[in-house]
Design an enzyme around this catalytic site. Structure first.
Site, PDB file in Angstrom:
ATOM      1  N   THR A 185     140.213   8.805 131.523  1.00  0.00           N
ATOM      2  CA  THR A 185     141.602   9.740 131.245  1.00  0.00           C
ATOM      3  C   THR A 185     141.086  11.103 130.860  1.00  0.00           C
ATOM      4  OG1 THR A 185     142.597   7.779 130.334  1.00  0.00           O
ATOM      5  CG2 THR A 185     143.651  10.056 129.730  1.00  0.00           C
ATOM      6  N   CYS A 186     140.021  11.143 130.105  1.00  0.00           N
ATOM      7  CA  CYS A 186     139.513  12.722 129.760  1.00  0.00           C
ATOM      8  C   CYS A 186     139.065  13.366 130.883  1.00  0.00           C
ATOM      9  CB  CYS A 186     138.200  12.478 128.856  1.00  0.00           C
ATOM     10  SG  CYS A 186     138.867  11.489 127.136  1.00  0.00           S
ATOM     11  N   SER A 187     138.259  12.757 131.821  1.00  0.00           N
ATOM     12  CA  SER A 187     137.687  13.233 132.832  1.00  0.00           C
ATOM     13  C   SER A 187     138.547  13.538 134.375  1.00  0.00           C
ATOM     14  CB  SER A 187     136.617  12.301 133.356  1.00  0.00           C
ATOM     15  OG  SER A 187     135.577  12.331 132.427  1.00  0.00           O
TER      16      SER A 187
END
Length: 182
Positions: A55-57
Site C-alpha cells: 500500500t505504501c509503495s
C-alpha cells in the site's frame, strides 16, 4: 496526537550524500532535529508501516509524489514520508521509487513515532514495532490537521488506508483558509 499539539523533539539519524567521500557509498551521517524538518514552514508529514510494503509503495507515497506541485500550490512547503525504518532502507526506497520531491525521514528507533502515540506492534506480520498509518499538516512544528486511519491497535489484522491518503489532505487544503504561521 491531535490538532494544536506540538511535535515531540527528537533527533533523527540520517545518511546524506556527500560527493567528497570516495568509493561506492558516498554518504555520511547527519543528525537532524524535529526543528530542522518542521520549524518555520508548513509541511505534510505522512507515516506508514514500512518501506517497500504494497500500500505504501503503490498508493500512498506515489500519490504524494505525483501531487507535490498541487500541494505546493495550496501553501505546503515540503512533504515528508516517515517510517520506522533506518536511513539505509529509507534512502534505498526513495531511490527505488524515483522520488524527486517527497523527502524521507527515517525513524529507525521509533522514538518520534512512540512520542506521537502511533507506535504499534506488527509482529503478526513479522514487522515488530512500526508506525500506524497517519498523515498530518504541520505548521511550524504544530499539528494543524490530523488524519489517522481507524482501528489503531497492536497486531491489527487489517491495513486501513484512505483517511491518510493524498486525496484526503488535498480536500482539507482546498476547504481550509491559508493559516498564519503558528
Amino acid at each position: 496526537m491531535k490538532t494544536g499539539a506540538k511535535l515531540p523533539e527528537v533527533m533523527f539519524h540520517t545518511r546524506v550524500r556527500d560527493d567528497s567521500i570516495q568509493g561506492p557509498n558516498p554518504f555520511r551521517w547527519e543528525d537532524k532535529s524535529t526543528a530542522d524538518y518542521f520549524g518555520g514552514k508548513r509541511v505534510i508529514l505522512f507515516s506508514l508501516p514500512g518501506a517497500f510494503t504494497p500500500t505504501c509503495s503503490t498508493f500512498q507515497l506515489p500519490g504524494f509524489e505525483d501531487n507535490y506541485e498541487a500541494f505546493k500550490g495550496k501553501g505546503v512547503d515540503e512533504i515528508y514520508c516517515m517510517s520506522v525504518n533506518d536511513s539505509f532502507v529509507m534512502n534505498k526506497w526513495a531511490q527505488d521509487q524515483g522520488l524527486k520531491s517527497v523527502k524521507v525521514i527515517p525513524d529507525g528507533s521509533g522514538e518520534f513515532t512512540r512520542k506521537m502515540g502511533m507506535l504499534v506492534d506488527k509482529a503478526n506480520l513479522g514487522f515488530g514495532m512500526r508506525s500506524w498509518r497517519y498523515a498530518a499538516i504541520i505548521n511550524n512544528g504544530v499539528v494543524e490537521a490530523w488524519f489517522e486511519e481507524p482501528g489503531l491497535m497492536d497486531n491489527c489484522p487489517e491495513d486501513p488506508y484512505g483517511v491518510s491518503s493524498p486525496e484526503s489532505l488535498m480536500k482539507y487544503l482546498e476547504n481550509a483558509q491559508q493559516p498564519e504561521m503558528a
